[in-house]
Design an enzyme around this catalytic site. Structure first.
Site, PDB file in Angstrom:
ATOM      1  N   CYS A   1      -2.122  -4.221  -5.106  1.00  0.00           N
ATOM      2  CA  CYS A   1      -2.099  -4.979  -6.366  1.00  0.00           C
ATOM      3  C   CYS A   1      -0.939  -5.971  -6.382  1.00  0.00           C
ATOM      4  CB  CYS A   1      -1.995  -4.013  -7.540  1.00  0.00           C
ATOM      5  SG  CYS A   1      -1.490  -4.766  -9.092  1.00  0.00           S
ATOM      6  N   GLY A   2      -1.260  -7.263  -6.547  1.00  0.00           N
ATOM      7  CA  GLY A   2      -0.228  -8.299  -6.578  1.00  0.00           C
ATOM      8  C   GLY A   2       0.731  -8.147  -7.735  1.00  0.00           C
ATOM      9  N   HIS A   3       0.216  -7.790  -8.918  1.00  0.00           N
ATOM     10  CA  HIS A   3       1.084  -7.598 -10.082  1.00  0.00           C
ATOM     11  C   HIS A   3       2.043  -6.422  -9.855  1.00  0.00           C
ATOM     12  CE1 HIS A   3      -1.029 -10.565 -12.435  1.00  0.00           C
ATOM     13  NE2 HIS A   3      -2.176  -9.960 -12.237  1.00  0.00           N
ATOM     14  N   CYS A   4       1.547  -5.401  -9.179  1.00  0.00           N
ATOM     15  CA  CYS A   4       2.413  -4.247  -8.869  1.00  0.00           C
ATOM     16  C   CYS A   4       3.538  -4.654  -7.928  1.00  0.00           C
ATOM     17  CB  CYS A   4       1.592  -3.118  -8.245  1.00  0.00           C
ATOM     18  SG  CYS A   4       0.213  -2.540  -9.258  1.00  0.00           S
TER      19      CYS A   4
END
Length: 497
Positions: free
Chosen positions: A55-58
């Protein structure tokens, strides 16, 4: 393909190894299905992130989360994380539906984390969570420090048990957003120009600095509304970080789009008196057209024509744009706001033009004809709201066309399959729904206009089954394959006679 899969697996394994090394040196506790209960459920306070390594946001949150963990460790507030790709049952148990999901745990009880995702914001939020919902403030020195402890601080002045209990209930309800204190010393109250008990004072580090409310604390709804209305600046810049606060305030939001500092300063002078005049009725915000210009379309404005002004109701998305050919002068804004407040202004509806011809198997729906087509009580209507850029919508398109052809050939017009571009058309209030994602599929029954959401698989067979189950008409759709099979069976039966 096998080689690509192998390479990807190797990369994932390498990243996993790196993550394990980092975990050993990290102040973020790594949780699993095995240790979650013992590490979390008995703690007074803990923040837990549910994440996925891909996950990029993670990944963007990770360094901020690490910094916050180090700061909060010194304050004895633990921070932890759960890898949902390795602990799927645990994440399902806590209803994790997206990444990252952050939850605050207190003795096993959970609440959604609603704070910022920068290190200092996480620290401030969790420190606030560590405080009691309502703090006793007993001295002038403590009160002076307490008033400066956050951007907005709420202090109740009361010395009876009933008032304290009522305020504690309010504080518990709003502890995610505000810091609450109580002063029972009348002399200390008088030093703050509070003459009557009970009273409530909202201290803030902007605008007029404080707002006072005299009276009992028993009307929780009224007091919460007082706090939310006064906790927002009269005129501020809106951003993803503070937008939720405006949503929680529950007021119409007036957007002032500007693309330069000069326009922003000029229009602040124009709108500030109106922000004061309509305080508690409308929230006014500046919005940077360079960063958030596309939002103009959501409020009925044309992107690129700046400066511009519009009001939006956040509950139902209705919008009231000021004609962009009108100059934003005090007089023009005054006339617009008076008409809006009086209720004489209808919300704007974005709509494409009515198609010149509309005889295809899938009926094109635009906002101007929504009621005429979708809410036609003589027909069942299955509507897709799509976006031209949406990959899922593009994948559905041939199936939806096929479904439309079947409806046209098999139902004699009793069933309409429709499609509507959700980026160009608003859903009228009569539609009874808002669009949260694409594609959105809604089935409207004939006679009653009862609306049924479709959440199933987007295969032709499942769509047909859904229609046959919910249709209010004597409809029984069958696919070409079903018809061919029936024909073959009939031919076979005929040969055997």
């Amino acid at each position: 393909m096998v080689q690509k899969t192998f390479i990807w697996s190797a990369i994932v394994a390498t990243l996993g190894l790196a993550a394990n090394v980092m975990a050993e040196e990290s102040d973020v506790l790594t949780l699993t299905q095995k240790n979650f209960a013992t590490e979390v459920l008995d703690k007074d306070l803990m923040l837990v992130e549910f994440f996925a390594p891909w996950c990029g946001h993670c990944r963007a949150l990770a360094p901020e989360y690490e910094k916050a963990a180090t700061e909060l460790k010194a304050k004895d507030i633990p921070i932890a994380k759960v890898d949902c790709t390795e602990n799927q049952d645990l994440c399902q148990e806590y209803e994790v539906q997206g990444y990252p999901t952050l939850k605050v745990f207190r003795k096993g009880e959970t609440a959604d984390y609603q704070g910022p995702r920068k290190a200092d914001g996480i620290v401030n939020y969790m420190v606030k969570q560590s405080l009691p919902a309502l703090s006793e403030v007993a001295s002038a020195e403590n009160l002076a420090a307490f008033k400066q402890s956050d951007r907005v601080v709420v202090v109740g002045y009361a010395n009876d048990a009933a008032s304290k209990a009522a305020l504690e209930k309010i504080a518990s309800s709003l502890r995610e957003e505000y810091v609450f204190g109580i002063v029972s010393d009348e002399a200390l109250a008088k030093s703050e120009n509070v003459e009557k008990f009970p009273s409530l004072v909202l201290y803030k580090q902007f605008d007029e600095g404080r707002n006072d409310r005299v009276g009992a604390f028993d009307d929780q709804e009224a007091i919460e509304q007082f706090i939310k209305a006064n906790a927002m600046p009269l005129l501020d810049d809106v951003s993803p970080q503070n937008f939720k606060s405006y949503v929680d305030a529950g007021l119409p939001l007036a957007f002032i789009f500007t693309e330069s500092k000069e326009d922003s300063q000029k229009l602040t002078e124009v709108f500030l008196p109106f922000a004061q005049q309509y305080k508690g009725k409308i929230s006014f915000v500046r919005i940077d057209a360079n960063d958030f210009g596309p939002h103009a379309r959501n409020v009925g404005l044309k992107e690129g024509h700046w400066p511009a002004f519009a009001i939006q109701h956040l509950d139902d998305a209705s919008k009231f744009p000021l004609d962009q050919s009108t100059e934003l002068t005090s007089e023009n804004v005054k006339d617009f706001l008076e008409k809006y407040i009086s209720g004489d202004m209808e919300p704007a509806i974005s709509s494409q033009d009515i198609p010149a011809t509309n005889d295809g198997p899938v009926k094109v729906v635009v906002a101007k004809q929504f009621n005429e087509i979708v809410l036609d009580k003589s027909k069942d209507v299955f509507l897709e709201v799509y976006a031209p850029w949406c990959g899922h919508c593009k994948n559905l398109a041939p199936t939806w066309d096929q479904l439309g052809q079947m409806a046209k050939e098999q139902t004699g017009g009793a069933l309409v399959i429709g499609k509507m571009d959700g980026t160009e058309n608003d859903i009228p209030k009569e539609g009874g729904f808002t669009v949260a994602g694409f594609p959105t599929l809604k089935f409207f029954k004939a006679e009653t206009n009862e609306m049924i959401d479709y959440h199933g698989d987007r295969s032709l067979d499942d769509l047909i089954q859904f229609i046959n189950l919910h249709s209010s008409q004597p409809i029984s759709l069958s696919s070409t394959a079903d018809q061919d099979a029936t024909k073959d069976d009939a031919d076979l039966d005929h040969d055997e006679l």
